[in-house]
Enzyme design. Structure first.
Site, PDB file in Angstrom:
ATOM      1  N   GLN A 278      -6.372  -1.631   7.360  1.00 17.28           N
ATOM      2  CA  GLN A 278      -4.962  -2.602   7.247  1.00 17.28           C
ATOM      3  C   GLN A 278      -4.272  -3.110   8.581  1.00 17.28           C
ATOM      4  O   GLN A 278      -3.994  -4.420   8.602  1.00 17.28           O
ATOM      5  CB  GLN A 278      -3.930  -1.812   6.508  1.00 17.28           C
ATOM      6  CG  GLN A 278      -2.738  -2.490   6.193  1.00 17.28           C
ATOM      7  CD  GLN A 278      -1.998  -1.497   5.279  1.00 17.28           C
ATOM      8  OE1 GLN A 278      -2.264  -1.088   3.875  1.00 17.28           O
ATOM      9  NE2 GLN A 278      -0.852  -0.813   5.930  1.00 17.28           N
ATOM     10  N   GLU A 279      -4.131  -2.317   9.427  1.00 19.70           N
ATOM     11  CA  GLU A 279      -3.296  -2.746  10.693  1.00 19.70           C
ATOM     12  C   GLU A 279      -4.062  -2.455  11.863  1.00 19.70           C
ATOM     13  O   GLU A 279      -4.273  -1.344  12.418  1.00 19.70           O
ATOM     14  CB  GLU A 279      -2.052  -2.097  10.618  1.00 19.70           C
ATOM     15  CG  GLU A 279      -1.291  -2.314   9.236  1.00 19.70           C
ATOM     16  CD  GLU A 279       0.042  -1.689   9.164  1.00 19.70           C
ATOM     17  OE1 GLU A 279       0.766  -1.218  10.203  1.00 19.70           O
ATOM     18  OE2 GLU A 279       0.429  -1.492   8.086  1.00 19.70           O
TER      19      GLU A 279
ATOM     20  N   HIS B 229      -3.441  -5.948   2.926  1.00 28.47           N
ATOM     21  CA  HIS B 229      -2.347  -7.006   3.395  1.00 28.47           C
ATOM     22  C   HIS B 229      -3.170  -8.395   3.862  1.00 28.47           C
ATOM     23  O   HIS B 229      -2.606  -9.360   4.196  1.00 28.47           O
ATOM     24  CB  HIS B 229      -1.644  -6.498   4.594  1.00 28.47           C
ATOM     25  CG  HIS B 229      -0.564  -5.255   4.502  1.00 28.47           C
ATOM     26  ND1 HIS B 229      -0.261  -4.591   5.387  1.00 28.47           N
ATOM     27  CD2 HIS B 229      -0.519  -4.734   3.189  1.00 28.47           C
ATOM     28  CE1 HIS B 229       0.643  -3.701   4.865  1.00 28.47           C
ATOM     29  NE2 HIS B 229       0.362  -3.992   3.579  1.00 28.47           N
TER      30      HIS B 229
ATOM     31  N   LYS C  35      10.188   4.977   6.816  1.00 27.58           N
ATOM     32  CA  LYS C  35      10.627   3.856   6.137  1.00 27.58           C
ATOM     33  C   LYS C  35      11.726   4.421   4.971  1.00 27.58           C
ATOM     34  O   LYS C  35      11.342   4.984   3.999  1.00 27.58           O
ATOM     35  CB  LYS C  35       9.437   3.706   5.180  1.00 27.58           C
ATOM     36  CG  LYS C  35       8.135   2.818   5.798  1.00 27.58           C
ATOM     37  CD  LYS C  35       6.792   2.969   5.024  1.00 27.58           C
ATOM     38  CE  LYS C  35       5.875   2.070   5.541  1.00 27.58           C
ATOM     39  NZ  LYS C  35       4.479   2.164   4.963  1.00 27.58           N
TER      40      LYS C  35
ATOM     41  N   SER D 260       0.781  -1.058   0.037  1.00 29.32           N
ATOM     42  CA  SER D 260       0.085   0.003   0.128  1.00 29.32           C
ATOM     43  C   SER D 260       1.031   1.311   0.073  1.00 29.32           C
ATOM     44  O   SER D 260       0.960   1.877   0.967  1.00 29.32           O
ATOM     45  CB  SER D 260      -0.989   0.014   1.099  1.00 29.32           C
ATOM     46  OG  SER D 260      -0.271   0.237   2.347  1.00 29.32           O
TER      47      SER D 260
ATOM     48  N   ASP E  60       2.232   8.554   7.104  1.00 30.18           N
ATOM     49  CA  ASP E  60       3.177   7.356   6.432  1.00 30.18           C
ATOM     50  C   ASP E  60       3.057   7.793   5.010  1.00 30.18           C
ATOM     51  O   ASP E  60       3.916   8.473   4.593  1.00 30.18           O
ATOM     52  CB  ASP E  60       2.459   6.045   6.766  1.00 30.18           C
ATOM     53  CG  ASP E  60       3.038   4.957   5.983  1.00 30.18           C
ATOM     54  OD1 ASP E  60       4.115   5.229   5.018  1.00 30.18           O
ATOM     55  OD2 ASP E  60       2.574   3.791   5.888  1.00 30.18           O
TER      56      ASP E  60
ATOM     57  N   GLU F   7      -2.156   6.040  12.362  1.00 28.33           N
ATOM     58  CA  GLU F   7      -1.487   6.437  11.333  1.00 28.33           C
ATOM     59  C   GLU F   7      -2.165   6.235   9.859  1.00 28.33           C
ATOM     60  O   GLU F   7      -3.162   5.552   9.684  1.00 28.33           O
ATOM     61  CB  GLU F   7      -0.155   5.281  11.099  1.00 28.33           C
ATOM     62  CG  GLU F   7       0.686   5.218  10.080  1.00 28.33           C
ATOM     63  CD  GLU F   7       1.423   4.012   9.922  1.00 28.33           C
ATOM     64  OE1 GLU F   7       1.815   3.322  10.828  1.00 28.33           O
ATOM     65  OE2 GLU F   7       1.767   3.486   8.831  1.00 28.33           O
TER      66      GLU F   7
ATOM     67  N   HIS G 169       9.162  -1.069   9.065  1.00 31.37           N
ATOM     68  CA  HIS G 169       9.473  -2.115   7.928  1.00 31.37           C
ATOM     69  C   HIS G 169       8.453  -1.890   6.589  1.00 31.37           C
ATOM     70  O   HIS G 169       7.821  -0.927   6.776  1.00 31.37           O
ATOM     71  CB  HIS G 169       9.070  -3.397   8.596  1.00 31.37           C
ATOM     72  CG  HIS G 169       7.576  -3.864   8.847  1.00 31.37           C
ATOM     73  ND1 HIS G 169       7.057  -4.838   9.157  1.00 31.37           N
ATOM     74  CD2 HIS G 169       6.593  -2.641   9.062  1.00 31.37           C
ATOM     75  CE1 HIS G 169       5.647  -4.988   9.282  1.00 31.37           C
ATOM     76  NE2 HIS G 169       5.225  -3.515   9.351  1.00 31.37           N
ATOM     77  N   ARG G 170       8.541  -2.531   5.630  1.00 30.35           N
ATOM     78  CA  ARG G 170       7.504  -2.697   4.574  1.00 30.35           C
ATOM     79  C   ARG G 170       6.870  -3.933   4.827  1.00 30.35           C
ATOM     80  O   ARG G 170       7.196  -4.916   5.321  1.00 30.35           O
ATOM     81  CB  ARG G 170       7.958  -2.572   3.153  1.00 30.35           C
ATOM     82  CG  ARG G 170       8.704  -1.300   3.038  1.00 30.35           C
ATOM     83  CD  ARG G 170       8.155  -0.066   3.388  1.00 30.35           C
ATOM     84  NE  ARG G 170       6.791   0.103   2.746  1.00 30.35           N
ATOM     85  CZ  ARG G 170       6.766   1.082   1.956  1.00 30.35           C
ATOM     86  NH1 ARG G 170       7.383   2.075   1.266  1.00 30.35           N
ATOM     87  NH2 ARG G 170       5.337   1.440   1.126  1.00 30.35           N
ATOM     88  N   SER G 171       5.496  -4.151   4.306  1.00 25.61           N
ATOM     89  CA  SER G 171       4.969  -5.297   4.319  1.00 25.61           C
ATOM     90  C   SER G 171       5.595  -6.681   3.442  1.00 25.61           C
ATOM     91  O   SER G 171       5.543  -7.610   3.963  1.00 25.61           O
ATOM     92  CB  SER G 171       3.457  -5.268   3.711  1.00 25.61           C
ATOM     93  OG  SER G 171       3.678  -4.718   2.201  1.00 25.61           O
TER      94      SER G 171
ATOM     95  N   LYS H  94       7.631  -0.046  14.279  1.00 22.91           N
ATOM     96  CA  LYS H  94       6.547  -1.015  13.702  1.00 22.91           C
ATOM     97  C   LYS H  94       7.190  -1.948  12.917  1.00 22.91           C
ATOM     98  O   LYS H  94       7.816  -1.698  11.786  1.00 22.91           O
ATOM     99  CB  LYS H  94       5.452   0.129  12.751  1.00 22.91           C
ATOM    100  CG  LYS H  94       4.277  -0.781  12.079  1.00 22.91           C
ATOM    101  CD  LYS H  94       3.273   0.315  11.807  1.00 22.91           C
ATOM    102  CE  LYS H  94       3.669   0.291  10.202  1.00 22.91           C
ATOM    103  NZ  LYS H  94       2.345   0.697   9.525  1.00 22.91           N
TER     104      LYS H  94
ATOM    105  N   ASP I 128      -3.242   1.477  11.989  1.00 25.04           N
ATOM    106  CA  ASP I 128      -3.059   2.109  10.571  1.00 25.04           C
ATOM    107  C   ASP I 128      -4.139   1.584   9.612  1.00 25.04           C
ATOM    108  O   ASP I 128      -4.048   0.632   9.041  1.00 25.04           O
ATOM    109  CB  ASP I 128      -1.423   1.611  10.132  1.00 25.04           C
ATOM    110  CG  ASP I 128      -1.215   2.168   8.822  1.00 25.04           C
ATOM    111  OD1 ASP I 128      -1.922   3.147   8.241  1.00 25.04           O
ATOM    112  OD2 ASP I 128      -0.142   1.732   7.897  1.00 25.04           O
TER     113      ASP I 128
ATOM    114  N   GLU J 127       2.116  -9.311   7.236  1.00 27.74           N
ATOM    115  CA  GLU J 127       2.956  -8.895   8.322  1.00 27.74           C
ATOM    116  C   GLU J 127       2.860  -9.882   9.556  1.00 27.74           C
ATOM    117  O   GLU J 127       3.154  -9.520  10.642  1.00 27.74           O
ATOM    118  CB  GLU J 127       2.541  -7.468   8.697  1.00 27.74           C
ATOM    119  CG  GLU J 127       2.844  -6.732   7.645  1.00 27.74           C
ATOM    120  CD  GLU J 127       2.699  -5.073   7.691  1.00 27.74           C
ATOM    121  OE1 GLU J 127       2.403  -4.679   8.896  1.00 27.74           O
ATOM    122  OE2 GLU J 127       3.032  -4.363   6.858  1.00 27.74           O
TER     123      GLU J 127
HETATM  124  P1  PGA Z   1       3.288  -1.266   3.168  1.00 26.30           P
HETATM  125  O1  PGA Z   1       2.349  -0.916   4.129  1.00 26.30           O
HETATM  126  O2  PGA Z   1       4.566  -1.620   3.229  1.00 26.30           O
HETATM  127  O3  PGA Z   1       2.305  -2.168   2.392  1.00 26.30           O
HETATM  128  O4  PGA Z   1       3.187  -0.007   2.055  1.00 26.30           O
HETATM  129  C1  PGA Z   1       2.855  -0.633   5.386  1.00 26.30           C
HETATM  130  C2  PGA Z   1       1.915   0.608   5.940  1.00 26.30           C
HETATM  131  O5  PGA Z   1       1.094   1.137   5.356  1.00 26.30           O
HETATM  132  O6  PGA Z   1       2.576   1.143   6.786  1.00 26.30           O
HETATM  133 ZN    ZN Z   2       0.933   2.836   6.891  1.00 26.13          ZN
END
Ligand code: PGA
Ligand code: ZN
Length: 430
Positions: A165-166, A157, A346, A44, A321, A294, A374-376, A397, A244, A207
Site C-alpha cells: 500500500q504505502e 489505495h 488514528k 483498508s 496499525d 507498519e 490520517h486516513r486514506s 503520517k 506500510d 493519499e
Molecule cells: P486506511 O489506510 O486509512 O485506508 O485504513 C491507511 C493505513 O493503512 O495506514
Molecule cells: Zn496502515
C-alpha cells in the site's frame, strides 16, 4: 453552568477526499465559542476498529450515506453532553460511550461520537483563546513531528500493480520541521520527473502519492533512492524509507482463496507464509535504509508479529496499525507479548479523543513509539496536526505533499512551527 459548558450541537454530511459523505459536527459552548470537526474514513480498515456507521441504502451514495450518524449526533449525543463542562474531555466522552452502550460504538457510530469529541476539544480551545495543540497538550507541547510522506501508493489505495500500500520517505536527519518537509517535497517532485522520464504514469492515488506500474515492488524503492539523490539529500543519512504493506489485506486475499498465509493479490498471486514475508522485510532492511515498517503482518498473526519483532525490532520501528487499532486493549496484548514497538494513532479507529490520548500515553510510558495518522479518506480538517504536537509523539503520517486534504495537515504544522518559534523541537534526529 460556566462558559465552557456545552450549549449547542449541530451536524451534517459533507464530502471527503474520495467523494464519500462524512460527518461534520459543530459544538457551541455557553461562552459563545464554537468548534468544528470533520471525521475521516479508512479503506483498508482494521477488523477491530470502532464502527463507522453508514446508512447502507444502496440508492443513496451507494450505501455510504451518514444520515443515521448525523441524526444520532442531534437526537442522542446532544442530550447526553448538554450542559457538561467540555474541558473535562474524558467525562464528555464517557457520557457518549454510555449513550452508545456498546463495546464498539456500533449503536450510535464512531463517526458520530468522534465528531462531537473533537469538535468539543476545538470549542474549548477557542473559548480559552488557545491553539488546539496547547489546549490539549499543555505548556510542554512543542515537538513537531517527523513526517512520513507516502509518495508511492499501491494496494487498496491505487489501481496499479503494486501489492503493497504505502512506500514512504521520512526526512529524519534534519534540525527542524520546515527543512524536513521541504526535503520531502523536493523528493516528491524529483520522483515525478524520474517517473515521467521512464515513461511511467504520474497520476496519483488516494493519499497523493504516485501510482505507476512497476516491474517489482523493489523497483519502487529504487526510484525512491534515485529521487532522494536527485533532490540532493543523503539516502540513509537524512532520508529513510517507511513502509506500510498493510499485510492484513494480503492475508484477506489468501483467506478468499481458502488458504492460510499471504497472497500477493496484484502481482504474481503467489501465496506465501508469515515466515517468508518476514524474510522479505529482513532482506529489504539489509538492502535499503528502512526505518519503519507498519503492519508488516496480518492483524491476527500475533505469533508472526512476535517473530518479526524478535528479528527486526532492535533496528527498525515496527508499527501496529490494524494490529492495535488505537485501542489500549490490543496495545496491552502487544506490550505483554512483545509484538511491535510502536503504535499508529488514528482517532477514528477508537472514536473519542480521550481514548486516543490514552493509547498514545500507554505506548510512550512503555517505551513504544507513536505515529499520529490520517486516513486514506480525508478532508480539510487538520486536527491530527495539532494532536501530533499536543502529544509530542514525534512522527506523523499524512500522505504525499499533494492534494489539499493532505497538505491541510502539513500547512497547519508549518503554522504551528512558526508560532512556537525557537522553542519548537523536531521529532527526527539530525
Ligand atoms: P486506511 O489506510 O486509512 O485506508 O485504513 C491507511 C493505513 O493503512 O495506514
Ligand atoms: Zn496502515
Amino acid at each position: 453552568m460556566n462558559e465552557f459548558c456545552v450549549e449547542q450541537l449541530s451536524a451534517r454530511w459533507v464530502l471527503d477526499s474520495r467523494g464519500n459523505p462524512t460527518v461534520r459536527v459543530e459544538v457551541g459552548l455557553a461562552g459563545g465559542a464554537r468548534g468544528v470537526a470533520i471525521v475521516p474514513s479508512g479503506a483498508s480498515t482494521g477488523e477491530h476498529e470502532a464502527v463507522e456507521l453508514r446508512d447502507g441504502d444502496k440508492a443513496v451514495f451507494g450505501g455510504k450515506g451518514v444520515s443515521k450518524a448525523v441524526a444520532n449526533v442531534l437526537d442522542r449525543l446532544a442530550p447526553a453532553v448538554a450542559g457538561l463542562d467540555a474541558r473535562d474531555q474524558a467525562a464528555l466522552d464517557h457520557a457518549m460511550l454510555a449513550a452508545d452502550g456498546s463495546a464498539n460504538k456500533g449503536v450510535l457510530g464512531a463517526n458520530a461520537i468522534l465528531g462531537v469529541s473533537l469538535a468539543a476539544a476545538h470549542a474549548v480551545a477557542a473559548e480559552a483563546g488557545l491553539p488546539l495543540y496547547r489546549s490539549v497538550g499543555g505548556a510542554g507541547a512543542r515537538t513537531l513531528p517527523a513526517p512520513m510522506l507516502n509518495v508511492i501508493n499501491g494496494g487498496k489505495h491505487a489501481d496499479n500493480n503494486l501489492d503493497f500500500q504505502e512506500f514512504m520517505v521520512q526526512p529524519w536527519g534534519f534540525d527542524d520541521f520546515e527543512t524536513a518537509l521541504r526535503a520531502g517535497v523536493e523528493i516528491y517532485h524529483a520522483l515525478r520527473g524520474l517517473l515521467h522520464e521512464a515513461g511511467l504514469n504520474t497520476a496519483v492515488g488516494d493519499e497523493g502519492g504516485f501510482a505507476p506500474d512497476f516491474k517489482t515492488a523493489e523497483e519502487a524503492l529504487q526510484f525512491l533512492e534515485r529521487a532522494t539523490k536527485k533532490a540532493g539529500y543523503g539516502w540513509g543519512t537524512q532520508v529513510f524509507i517507511a513502509l506500510d504493506p498493510a499485510a492484513s489485506e494480503l492475508a484477506n486475499e489468501a483467506k478468499k482463496a481458502g488458504k492460510p498465509g499471504y497472497k500477493r493479490f496484484k502481482s504474481d498471486q503467489a501465496i506465501i507464509t508469515s515466515d517468508e514475508l518476514i524474510d522479505t522485510w529482513a532482506q529489504w532492511c539489509d538492502n535499503y535504509p528502512v526505518r519503519s515498517i507498519e503492519d508488516g503482518l496480518d492483524e491476527n498473526d500475533w505469533a508472526g508479529w512476535k517473530k518479526l519483532t524478535d528479528r527486526l525490532g532492535e533496528r527498525v520501528q515496527l508499527v501496529g496499525d490494524d494490529l492495535f487499532v488505537t485501542n489500549i486493549k490490543f496495545l496491552r496484548r502487544g506490550l505483554d507479548d512483545g509484538c511491535a514497538n510502536a503504535i499508529l494513532v488514528k482517532p477514528n479507529q477508537i472514536g473519542t479523543l480521550s481514548e486516543t490520548l490514552e493509547a498514545v500515553d500507554l505506548a510512550r510510558r512503555n517505551g513504544y513509539g507513536a505515529v499520529m495518522s490520517h486516513r486514506s479518506g480525508e478532508t480539510e480538517d487538520s486536527t491530527i496536526a495539532d494532536l501530533a504536537v499536543a502529544t509530542n509523539c514525534g512522527q506523523i503520517k499524512t500522505g504525499a505533499p499533494c492534494r489539499s486534504d493532505r497538505n491541510a495537515k502539513y500547512n497547519r504544522l508549518l503554522v504551528i512551527a512558526q508560532e512556537l518559534g525557537p522553542s519548537a523541537l523536531y521529532g527526527g534526529g539530525a
